[in-house]
Design a protein around this motif. Structure first.
Motif, PDB file in Angstrom:
ATOM      1  N   SER A   6     -64.307 -15.637  37.110  1.00 60.61           N
ATOM      2  CA  SER A   6     -63.784 -14.346  36.676  1.00 60.61           C
ATOM      3  C   SER A   6     -62.273 -14.293  36.757  1.00 60.61           C
ATOM      4  O   SER A   6     -61.648 -13.386  36.222  1.00 60.61           O
ATOM      5  CB  SER A   6     -64.384 -13.231  37.527  1.00 60.61           C
ATOM      6  N   SER A   7     -61.643 -15.277  37.422  1.00 63.45           N
ATOM      7  CA  SER A   7     -60.191 -15.255  37.579  1.00 63.45           C
ATOM      8  C   SER A   7     -59.480 -15.955  36.428  1.00 63.45           C
ATOM      9  O   SER A   7     -58.264 -15.920  36.330  1.00 63.45           O
ATOM     10  CB  SER A   7     -59.797 -15.935  38.896  1.00 63.45           C
ATOM     11  N   LYS A   9     -57.716 -16.648  33.081  1.00 61.78           N
ATOM     12  CA  LYS A   9     -57.059 -15.832  32.068  1.00 61.78           C
ATOM     13  C   LYS A   9     -56.501 -16.756  30.994  1.00 61.78           C
ATOM     14  O   LYS A   9     -56.148 -17.898  31.255  1.00 61.78           O
ATOM     15  CB  LYS A   9     -55.955 -14.981  32.678  1.00 61.78           C
ATOM     16  N   SER A  10     -56.429 -16.265  29.774  1.00 63.09           N
ATOM     17  CA  SER A  10     -56.019 -17.099  28.658  1.00 63.09           C
ATOM     18  C   SER A  10     -54.989 -16.371  27.820  1.00 63.09           C
ATOM     19  O   SER A  10     -55.132 -15.184  27.543  1.00 63.09           O
ATOM     20  CB  SER A  10     -57.236 -17.468  27.808  1.00 63.09           C
ATOM     21  N   LYS A  20     -52.823 -11.271  26.623  1.00 63.53           N
ATOM     22  CA  LYS A  20     -53.732 -12.127  27.371  1.00 63.53           C
ATOM     23  C   LYS A  20     -55.141 -11.552  27.384  1.00 63.53           C
ATOM     24  O   LYS A  20     -55.338 -10.361  27.129  1.00 63.53           O
ATOM     25  CB  LYS A  20     -53.240 -12.317  28.812  1.00 63.53           C
ATOM     26  N   GLN A  21     -56.081 -12.417  27.682  1.00 62.94           N
ATOM     27  CA  GLN A  21     -57.462 -11.974  27.812  1.00 62.94           C
ATOM     28  C   GLN A  21     -57.996 -12.367  29.191  1.00 62.94           C
ATOM     29  O   GLN A  21     -57.708 -13.446  29.697  1.00 62.94           O
ATOM     30  CB  GLN A  21     -58.339 -12.578  26.710  1.00 62.94           C
ATOM     31  N   PHE A  22     -58.764 -11.470  29.791  1.00 65.27           N
ATOM     32  CA  PHE A  22     -59.326 -11.686  31.113  1.00 65.27           C
ATOM     33  C   PHE A  22     -60.837 -11.477  31.044  1.00 65.27           C
ATOM     34  O   PHE A  22     -61.296 -10.484  30.469  1.00 65.27           O
ATOM     35  CB  PHE A  22     -58.731 -10.697  32.132  1.00 65.27           C
ATOM     36  N   LEU A  30     -64.432 -10.192  27.349  1.00 65.72           N
ATOM     37  CA  LEU A  30     -63.030 -10.483  27.624  1.00 65.72           C
ATOM     38  C   LEU A  30     -62.209  -9.216  27.392  1.00 65.72           C
ATOM     39  O   LEU A  30     -62.299  -8.595  26.331  1.00 65.72           O
ATOM     40  CB  LEU A  30     -62.526 -11.602  26.712  1.00 65.72           C
ATOM     41  N   THR A  33     -55.185  -7.507  27.566  1.00 65.64           N
ATOM     42  CA  THR A  33     -54.108  -6.818  28.284  1.00 65.64           C
ATOM     43  C   THR A  33     -52.749  -7.343  27.828  1.00 65.64           C
ATOM     44  O   THR A  33     -52.645  -8.443  27.265  1.00 65.64           O
ATOM     45  CB  THR A  33     -54.223  -7.023  29.804  1.00 65.64           C
ATOM     46  N   GLU A  35     -48.953  -8.298  29.306  1.00 65.36           N
ATOM     47  CA  GLU A  35     -48.247  -8.615  30.551  1.00 65.36           C
ATOM     48  C   GLU A  35     -46.747  -8.664  30.275  1.00 65.36           C
ATOM     49  O   GLU A  35     -46.268  -9.490  29.500  1.00 65.36           O
ATOM     50  CB  GLU A  35     -48.726  -9.947  31.110  1.00 65.36           C
ATOM     51  N   ARG A  51     -48.624  -5.032  34.064  1.00 59.87           N
ATOM     52  CA  ARG A  51     -49.761  -5.268  33.173  1.00 59.87           C
ATOM     53  C   ARG A  51     -50.227  -3.941  32.573  1.00 59.87           C
ATOM     54  O   ARG A  51     -50.325  -2.925  33.258  1.00 59.87           O
ATOM     55  CB  ARG A  51     -50.902  -5.930  33.935  1.00 59.87           C
ATOM     56  N   SER A  53     -53.388  -2.395  30.220  1.00 56.46           N
ATOM     57  CA  SER A  53     -54.687  -2.621  29.587  1.00 56.46           C
ATOM     58  C   SER A  53     -54.704  -1.962  28.212  1.00 56.46           C
ATOM     59  O   SER A  53     -54.318  -0.805  28.045  1.00 56.46           O
ATOM     60  CB  SER A  53     -55.813  -2.039  30.445  1.00 56.46           C
TER      61      SER A  53
END
Length: 391
Positions: A6-7, A9-10, A20-22, A30, A33, A35, A51, A53
């Motif tokens: 879950s950590s 990020k891409s 980015k996507q989390f 996903l 967000t 940053e 950050r 969302s």
């Protein structure tokens, strides 16, 4: 893309802010967000980040074309938001905004928009671009290909709307202008136009008038009885099916045997035109013996997911229908969509009530069906007038 933690990020798009996507919900979704890099903090000795969302999500592992298309649309929206946030960030911190080169060739931009367009109305988007190109040529411009986006004025758009009314009947002009406005809106969002030249301009049409030709019941039988060498059997069967069900070409081409419940003799499908934005996108149509025989069984070795009618392109299908109509000796301009009109007019003329017809056509309200009742009234009037004059 496989999500293991879950950590993870891409990065989707670089810049400041970065997009980015989390992964959330055990990696199945996903979250997108932004940053921001706020600069180096000498007191803490660290780079400050913030950050934001976007409240937009992607399907981590899309399983069908619909989910993949939804992901592409969401990413495109997120990228546009990121670019705008970057301009606001620069304006607030640095006192300037990045400027795009505004002198872009508009027709070239239209073509680039079409080339990257993935929705099913791409044919109408292309027609809108071609109509605008024809309009520019009719204006005796020295070189329409040199028209820049900044030269698209409100006055030019008004004249374009007038031109559309000379080229199209009924809802045609309105439909084309609606697609043209999508191109203009995209051009504005990309930063190539300062204002919307289409704002406040309406392309009106009498939506309650049926302007296309339709086939009478006798003409339908005349057409069915007509054969010719090298006829496309799939096109023939699919068009007859539409004459008796009112289906659109975009729906009948996707029809599979899974849409047919032979035990209840019912056809069930979701309309492509209203899928995802109408509560009445699903249509249920009872099938008689003739239609079930026309559908037949899946080809040997193929299951229910096989297409019932393996059709060529829309243009090729319409060309085959027009040639067939001509061979049948019917002097009417018949496109594929005329089968839908013919179905509605004929069942209304046979006594079906408007609510039933509206349900069979998959209309969201009776307002869309009322134009057919006006045709039926005209048929009744013609029938009365066909009687010998009363003296």
């Amino acid at each position: 893309m496989t999500i293991r933690q879950s950590s993870i990020k891409s990065l989707i798009e670089d810049g400041n802010p970065k997009l980015k996507q989390f992964p959330v919900k055990d990696g199945k979704v996903l979250s997108l967000t932004l940053e921001y890099n706020l600069g180096y903090n000498h007191a803490t000795g660290k780079t400050c980040r913030k950050r934001e969302s976007l409240k937009l999500t992607l399907v981590a592992n899309p399983r069908d074309p619909m989910q993949r298309q939804q992901n592409r649309d969401t990413i495109e929206l997120a990228r546009r938001i990121r670019w705008e946030r970057e301009q606001e960030f620069l304006q607030n911190r640095e006192g300037y905004r990045l400027r795009k080169e505004r002198k872009v060739n508009f027709l070239d931009y239209c073509q680039q928009y079409i080339d990257s367009y993935t929705k099913k109305d791409v044919r109408m988007i292309t027609l809108a671009r071609n109509r605008f190109s024809d309009f520019l040529a009719a204006q005796n411009m020295l070189d329409p290909m040199q028209l820049t986006s900044e030269e698209i004025t409100t006055d030019l758009i008004r004249r374009f709307v007038d031109y559309l009314h000379t080229r199209s009947k009924g809802e045609g002009a309105k439909t084309i202008f609606k697609r043209f406005k999508k191109i203009v809106k995209n051009c504005m969002e990309a930063g190539y136009m300062k204002s919307d030249p289409c704002k406040g301009i309406r392309c009106a049409a009498d939506e309650d008038v049926l302007t296309k030709d339709w086939l009478t019941q006798d003409e339908v039988q005349q057409l069915i009885a007509t054969h010719y060498p090298q006829e496309n059997v799939m096109v023939r069967n699919a068009f007859i099916f539409c004459l008796y069900t009112g289906m659109r070409w975009c729906d009948v081409k996707d029809l599979t045997y899974a849409n047919i419940d032979t035990s209840s003799r019912m056809l069930r499908f979701e309309q492509n035109k209203t899928k995802g934005h109408s509560s009445k996108s699903w249509v249920y149509i009872p099938l008689n013996d003739g239609l079930l025989k026309l559908v037949g069984q899946p080809p040997k070795g193929m299951g229910k997911e096989a297409h019932i009618f393996r059709l060529p392109s829309y243009e090729s299908s319409c060309k085959s229908v027009k040639y067939w109509v001509k061979k049948a000796g019917i002097d009417k301009h018949i496109s594929w969509h005329c089968a839908r009109h013919s179905f509605a007019v004929n069942i209304l003329n046979n006594g079906a009530n408007i609510k039933t017809v509206s349900s069979l056509l998959g209309h969201s309200s009776l307002r869309h069906t009322e134009k057919y009742t006006r045709v039926v009234d005209k048929l009744k009037e013609d029938a009365i007038n066909s009687l010998p004059e009363l003296k």
